[in-house]
Every structure is written in structure tokens, then in C-alpha cells.
Design a protein around this motif. Structure first.
Motif, PDB file in Angstrom:
ATOM      1  N   GLY A  83       3.060   2.892 -18.671  1.00  0.00           N
ATOM      2  CA  GLY A  83       2.191   3.164 -17.441  1.00  0.00           C
ATOM      3  C   GLY A  83       2.292   1.504 -16.650  1.00  0.00           C
ATOM      4  O   GLY A  83       4.169   1.342 -16.197  1.00  0.00           O
ATOM      5  N   HIS A  84       1.745   0.989 -15.868  1.00  0.00           N
ATOM      6  CA  HIS A  84       1.545   0.145 -14.997  1.00  0.00           C
ATOM      7  C   HIS A  84       1.999  -1.367 -15.690  1.00  0.00           C
ATOM      8  O   HIS A  84       2.344  -2.345 -15.213  1.00  0.00           O
ATOM      9  N   LEU A  85       2.408  -1.148 -17.254  1.00  0.00           N
ATOM     10  CA  LEU A  85       2.612  -2.210 -17.844  1.00  0.00           C
ATOM     11  C   LEU A  85       4.439  -2.607 -17.282  1.00  0.00           C
ATOM     12  O   LEU A  85       4.491  -4.266 -17.153  1.00  0.00           O
ATOM     13  N   GLN A  86       5.116  -1.343 -16.818  1.00  0.00           N
ATOM     14  CA  GLN A  86       6.362  -1.954 -16.795  1.00  0.00           C
ATOM     15  C   GLN A  86       6.453  -2.496 -15.391  1.00  0.00           C
ATOM     16  O   GLN A  86       7.287  -2.164 -14.619  1.00  0.00           O
ATOM     17  N   ARG A  87       5.441  -2.199 -14.768  1.00  0.00           N
ATOM     18  CA  ARG A  87       5.354  -2.895 -13.536  1.00  0.00           C
ATOM     19  C   ARG A  87       4.769  -4.035 -12.969  1.00  0.00           C
ATOM     20  O   ARG A  87       4.427  -5.114 -11.931  1.00  0.00           O
ATOM     21  N   GLY A  88       4.162  -4.556 -13.795  1.00  0.00           N
ATOM     22  CA  GLY A  88       2.973  -5.647 -13.706  1.00  0.00           C
ATOM     23  C   GLY A  88       4.257  -7.082 -14.258  1.00  0.00           C
ATOM     24  O   GLY A  88       5.574  -7.321 -15.122  1.00  0.00           O
ATOM     25  N   ALA A  98      10.367  11.024 -19.686  1.00  0.00           N
ATOM     26  CA  ALA A  98      10.666   9.945 -18.673  1.00  0.00           C
ATOM     27  C   ALA A  98       9.292  11.048 -18.215  1.00  0.00           C
ATOM     28  O   ALA A  98       8.838  12.461 -18.748  1.00  0.00           O
ATOM     29  N   GLU A  99       8.062   9.946 -17.690  1.00  0.00           N
ATOM     30  CA  GLU A  99       7.115  10.813 -16.616  1.00  0.00           C
ATOM     31  C   GLU A  99       7.512  11.687 -16.107  1.00  0.00           C
ATOM     32  O   GLU A  99       6.722  12.961 -15.747  1.00  0.00           O
ATOM     33  N   GLY A 100       8.414  11.866 -15.335  1.00  0.00           N
ATOM     34  CA  GLY A 100       8.804  13.004 -14.494  1.00  0.00           C
ATOM     35  C   GLY A 100       9.656  14.874 -15.173  1.00  0.00           C
ATOM     36  O   GLY A 100       9.806  14.992 -14.108  1.00  0.00           O
ATOM     37  N   GLY A 105       9.390   7.117 -13.937  1.00  0.00           N
ATOM     38  CA  GLY A 105      10.584   7.507 -13.514  1.00  0.00           C
ATOM     39  C   GLY A 105      10.039   9.095 -12.877  1.00  0.00           C
ATOM     40  O   GLY A 105       9.900  10.084 -13.500  1.00  0.00           O
ATOM     41  N   ARG A 106       9.144   9.166 -11.702  1.00  0.00           N
ATOM     42  CA  ARG A 106       8.464   9.718 -11.308  1.00  0.00           C
ATOM     43  C   ARG A 106       9.886  11.374 -11.075  1.00  0.00           C
ATOM     44  O   ARG A 106       9.411  12.046 -10.849  1.00  0.00           O
ATOM     45  N   SER A 107      11.082  10.971 -10.733  1.00  0.00           N
ATOM     46  CA  SER A 107      11.799  12.373 -10.518  1.00  0.00           C
ATOM     47  C   SER A 107      13.334  11.793 -11.483  1.00  0.00           C
ATOM     48  O   SER A 107      13.460  12.572 -11.349  1.00  0.00           O
ATOM     49  N   THR A 148      12.640  -0.002  -6.113  1.00  0.00           N
ATOM     50  CA  THR A 148      11.567   1.018  -7.014  1.00  0.00           C
ATOM     51  C   THR A 148      12.654   0.259  -8.511  1.00  0.00           C
ATOM     52  O   THR A 148      13.298   0.838  -8.905  1.00  0.00           O
ATOM     53  N   LEU A 149      11.534   0.569  -9.179  1.00  0.00           N
ATOM     54  CA  LEU A 149      11.782   0.276 -10.764  1.00  0.00           C
ATOM     55  C   LEU A 149      12.317   1.561 -11.104  1.00  0.00           C
ATOM     56  O   LEU A 149      12.372   1.647 -12.211  1.00  0.00           O
ATOM     57  N   ASP A 150      11.934   2.861 -10.266  1.00  0.00           N
ATOM     58  CA  ASP A 150      12.499   4.047 -10.675  1.00  0.00           C
ATOM     59  C   ASP A 150      14.100   3.895 -10.222  1.00  0.00           C
ATOM     60  O   ASP A 150      14.495   4.726 -11.045  1.00  0.00           O
ATOM     61  N   ALA A 185       1.010  -1.015  -0.020  1.00  0.00           N
ATOM     62  CA  ALA A 185      -0.063   0.189  -0.165  1.00  0.00           C
ATOM     63  C   ALA A 185       0.694   1.327  -0.171  1.00  0.00           C
ATOM     64  O   ALA A 185       2.107   1.416   0.520  1.00  0.00           O
ATOM     65  N   ARG A 186       0.644   2.829  -0.330  1.00  0.00           N
ATOM     66  CA  ARG A 186       1.143   3.544  -0.011  1.00  0.00           C
ATOM     67  C   ARG A 186       0.263   4.380   0.380  1.00  0.00           C
ATOM     68  O   ARG A 186      -0.394   4.511   0.419  1.00  0.00           O
ATOM     69  N   PHE A 187       0.729   3.960   1.503  1.00  0.00           N
ATOM     70  CA  PHE A 187      -0.040   4.785   3.377  1.00  0.00           C
ATOM     71  C   PHE A 187       1.194   5.626   3.601  1.00  0.00           C
ATOM     72  O   PHE A 187       2.930   5.315   4.239  1.00  0.00           O
ATOM     73  N   VAL A 204       1.549  11.833  -5.654  1.00  0.00           N
ATOM     74  CA  VAL A 204       2.051  12.281  -6.871  1.00  0.00           C
ATOM     75  C   VAL A 204       1.478  11.592  -7.916  1.00  0.00           C
ATOM     76  O   VAL A 204       2.380  10.890  -8.005  1.00  0.00           O
ATOM     77  N   ARG A 205       0.730  11.812  -8.470  1.00  0.00           N
ATOM     78  CA  ARG A 205       0.495  10.780 -10.185  1.00  0.00           C
ATOM     79  C   ARG A 205       1.109  11.501 -11.078  1.00  0.00           C
ATOM     80  O   ARG A 205       0.040  11.881 -11.743  1.00  0.00           O
ATOM     81  N   HIS A 206       2.166  10.927 -11.082  1.00  0.00           N
ATOM     82  CA  HIS A 206       2.713  12.002 -12.884  1.00  0.00           C
ATOM     83  C   HIS A 206       2.492  11.726 -13.997  1.00  0.00           C
ATOM     84  O   HIS A 206       2.388  12.496 -14.926  1.00  0.00           O
TER      85      HIS A 206
HETATM   86  O1  F6P Z   1       7.820   4.868  -7.868  1.00  0.00           O
HETATM   87  C1  F6P Z   1       7.320   3.325  -8.561  1.00  0.00           C
HETATM   88  C2  F6P Z   1       6.234   4.631  -9.580  1.00  0.00           C
HETATM   89  O2  F6P Z   1       6.466   2.905 -10.412  1.00  0.00           O
HETATM   90  C3  F6P Z   1       6.789   5.822 -10.045  1.00  0.00           C
HETATM   91  O3  F6P Z   1       7.519   5.227 -11.170  1.00  0.00           O
HETATM   92  C4  F6P Z   1       5.289   5.772 -11.258  1.00  0.00           C
HETATM   93  O4  F6P Z   1       4.938   7.610 -10.913  1.00  0.00           O
HETATM   94  C5  F6P Z   1       4.467   5.565  -9.610  1.00  0.00           C
HETATM   95  O5  F6P Z   1       5.313   4.351  -8.976  1.00  0.00           O
HETATM   96  C6  F6P Z   1       3.468   4.939  -9.650  1.00  0.00           C
HETATM   97  O6  F6P Z   1       2.472   4.755  -8.871  1.00  0.00           O
HETATM   98  P1  F6P Z   1       1.193   4.232  -8.564  1.00  0.00           P
HETATM   99  O7  F6P Z   1       0.946   3.007  -8.842  1.00  0.00           O
HETATM  100  O8  F6P Z   1       0.566   4.601  -7.407  1.00  0.00           O
HETATM  101  O9  F6P Z   1      -0.278   4.836  -9.777  1.00  0.00           O
END
Ligand code: F6P
Length: 343
Positions: free
Chosen positions: A273-278, A220-222, A169-171, A124-126, A71-73, A244-246
Motif C-alpha cells: 500500500g501507501h508504504l510504497q509512496r511515503g 500487482a494490485e491491477g 500499480g493500478r494498470s 507516478t510511482l506506477d 489532491a485527486r481532483f 478506482v481503489r484497486h
Molecule cells: O497512481 C499511483 C497510485 O499510487 C496507484 O498505484 C494506486 O492505485 C493509487 O495511486 C492509490 O491512490 P490513493 O492514494 O488515492 O489511494
């Protein structure tokens, strides 16, 4: 010992490999390994932990996400949140391994400073936690970016189009730079090295004058919208860790519209987007996560709290949590220069 494990912040491929390493080593040595549900949220109210069994850990090394939930808590939102977590650790656990990004490690450091037996694991995938060359999830993300660029190249070439590809890549620009390099991007735009919209359009124009009427532009999104001549959205000032929803700023769409308008190209935009994380982690992420998970377990057993295993020059070493808790690791000039060589 009762060793707690949690995953906090955004998920990343490889988390389960780290949990498995800690869990299997703990069970091998006769310890109880407690999986805490949903990151810090699982410690702040009711203690939400369950003893992991060998069956829980079977076959998880190749699975994406996190079997513990995350969770983002924001621990500073509920009154006394941090102190409640400190109390829960003291009451229920002999040690805690916190797997997470910069925010998680800042909290872990705060807990360790107050005597809590906490060890971190960098995720962090960043890939921008200071003091480590890699973080869990990064390798999978850049492989997904590279594969996506391979696919987008063929359609961009066929249609003589510009395709703008927005990465996470948030930052920092690690995912855009390394994924873009691997995928043969024609231009890479990252926060560390701001350029103007005119320079981006000029680049696509120059390519067209060389007979290359297509371009893949990775952004990069940031990247600061203001540096590109746009207006920063107020969403950027979100104070919540998840606020922070870049991706919602639409920097990719902004760049695409400008290239179309100023360069007269036909332009399309793909937000990865989230394809990079799944999905399933790469072999590198599985191995890296196993190495840092195992090192975190060893640190716990040795009583080396307030530390985090990091990788430097391919060696896993322990570093103080304080040394990874402030700022971000930026893409260096040498990598960025490589990004600009290829046109
Ligand atoms: O911090 C990792 C990250 O994947 C960032 O690159 C991205 O901005 C953020 O998480 C997206 O977060 P969420 O899944 O909460 O939208």
C-alpha cells in the motif's frame, strides 16, 4: 515572470526535489515562483497560490510528500472546471509547471492546446507514463518493495509459508516486476501477462517438490481478478480520478486464499500500500526529479510550452505533452521473461 508550480494526483517521493529545482532556479533568475496549493483544486475556485521563498525550499530535497499539497481532483466535476482553471492561469500566471501523472498531463495538454503556457513534469510511482523511461517516485517504490521482500523472505523461509505481497500499480506491473526482481520474488504476477490461478498454484507446488516449501508471490494490485477466476468488484468502474481503489479489490488476499485452498500451504498476505509512496526519496529519485524539474524550468524560460521533459536512454529531452497523454507504458516481454526465470 510569475511561474506557477503545482503537484496533482497521488503524491510520490521526489516531488519536493522537483519543486526545489524549479523554485531555486526561478529565484536565482529573479522570477516569482508561485506554489499552487493542492493541485488543480488550487486554481479552480479562489486562486490559492503563494510566492515561494528560499526558506520554503531549504532542506526539502530529502523530504517525501509534497510541500504544496496535492489532491485527486476531477476537473470535469465542477461546472466549467477546466475553463475556470484556464482563466486563473491567464489572470495570475505567466507560466505553469504541472507535476503529475497521466491524468495531470492529459489536462495540461488540454490547457496547452488552448494556448495556456503549461509545461509538464512526469510523476507516478506506477512508472507508466508513455514516452519516458522513468517517472518521479518509481525508484523509491521499488526499493521499498525490494527491502520488504528481503524481510518477508526470512520469515517465509522460517515458517515454510507462502507470502503473497501486493504492490501498487493500478494498470501496469512496473512496481511489482522491478521491485520483485530486485527482492528475489519467487513469482511475479502483473496485468500485462495474465496467468491463471492454477498456474500460480502449480508454481508453488513445483517449488515444494524441489524442497522449497516457501514462496514469495508478488502480485500487482491491477491484476484482473476475473482472469484469476474471481469476480471484479463494482468499485473498479469508479469514474472519479480517485475513484478506482484497486487495493480495495483485495487481489492479494484472493490469490492467497486460492493458494491455501488449492495448494494446502499456510499462506500470509502483505499489502504494501501507501508504504510504497511515503517517506524519503532515494538518491535516484532526488536526482531524476531535479533533472526534470530543471528541464521544465528551462522550457518555461525558453517559452517552450505544451512540452514535458522525459528521460530516454538516460538523456532528458523535451517531448510534446500530447505524446505522453494517452495510454500507459507497459512492462515489455523482455522484463517479464526475466521475472519468470527464477523459481
Ligand atoms: O497512481 C499511483 C497510485 O499510487 C496507484 O498505484 C494506486 O492505485 C493509487 O495511486 C492509490 O491512490 P490513493 O492514494 O488515492 O489511494
Amino acid at each position: 515572470m510569475r511561474i506557477g508550480v503545482l503537484t496533482a494526483g497521488g503524491d510520490a517521493p521526489g516531488l519536493n526535489a522537483a519543486i526545489r529545482a524549479i523554485g531555486e532556479m526561478g529565484l536565482r533568475d529573479g522570477h516569482e515562483v508561485i506554489g499552487i496549493a493542492n493541485g488543480w483544486a488550487g486554481l479552480v475556485d479562489e486562486f490559492n497560490g503563494t510566492a515561494l521563498t528560499a526558506a520554503d525550499l531549504r532542506g526539502v530535497i530529502g523530504q517525501g510528500g509534497t510541500l504544496l499539497g496535492t489532491a485527486r481532483f476531477n476537473l470535469d466535476k465542477p461546472p466549467g472546471g477546466r475553463d475556470r482553471v484556464l482563466a486563473a492561469i491567464g489572470e495570475h500566471l505567466d507560466a505553469l509547471v504541472a507535476i503529475g501523472g497521466d491524468g495531470t498531463q492529459r489536462i495540461s495538454n488540454w490547457m496547452a492546446d488552448r494556448g495556456a503556457p503549461v509545461v509538464g513534469v512526469p510523476k507516478t510511482l506506477d512508472n507508466d507514463i508513455p514516452g519516458t523511461d522513468y517517472c518521479i517516485g518509481f525508484d523509491t517504490a521499488i526499493n521499498i518493495v525490494a527491502e520488504s521482500l528481503d524481510r518477508l523472505h526470512t520469515t517465509a523461509i522460517s515458517h515454510h509459508r507462502v507470502i503473497v505481497v501486493e504492490t501498487m500499480g493500478r494498470s501496469t506491473g512496473w512496481v511489482a516486476a522491478m521491485g520483485g526482481l530486485a527482492g528475489g520474488a519467487d513469482m511475479i504476477v502483473i496485468p500485462e501477462f495474465p496467468i491463471t490461478m492454477d498456474e500460480i498454484v502449480e508454481h508453488t507446488n513445483r517449488r515444494r517438490s524441489l524442497g522449497l516449501a516457501y514462496s514469495l508471490v508478488v502480485v500487482a494490485e491491477g491484476v484482473g481478478l476475473d482472469t484469476l477466476g474471481g469476480i471484479e468488484s463494482s468499485e473498479l468502474s469508479g469514474e472519479n480520478v480517485g475513484g478506482v481503489r484497486h487495493a480495495t479489490r483485495g487481489v492479494g488476499y484472493f490469490v492467497a486464499a486460492k493458494i491455501e485452498e488449492q495448494g494446502g500451504f499456510e499462506v500470509r498476505t502483505t499489502v504494501l500500500g501507501h508504504l510504497q509512496r511515503g517517506g524519503s526519496p532515494t538518491a535516484h529519485d532526488r536526482i531524476f526529479a531535479t533533472r526534470v524539474g530543471a528541464a521544465a524550468y528551462d522550457a518555461v524560460v525558453a517559452g517552450k510550452f505544451g512540452m514535458i521533459p522525459v528521460v530516454r536512454d538516460d538523456n532528458v529531452v523535451l517531448a510534446p505533452l500530447a505524446s505522453v497523454s494517452e495510454g500507459q507504458r507497459k512492462v515489455p516481454r523482455e522484463i517479464y521473461d526475466l521475472c519468470t526465470i527464477f523459481f
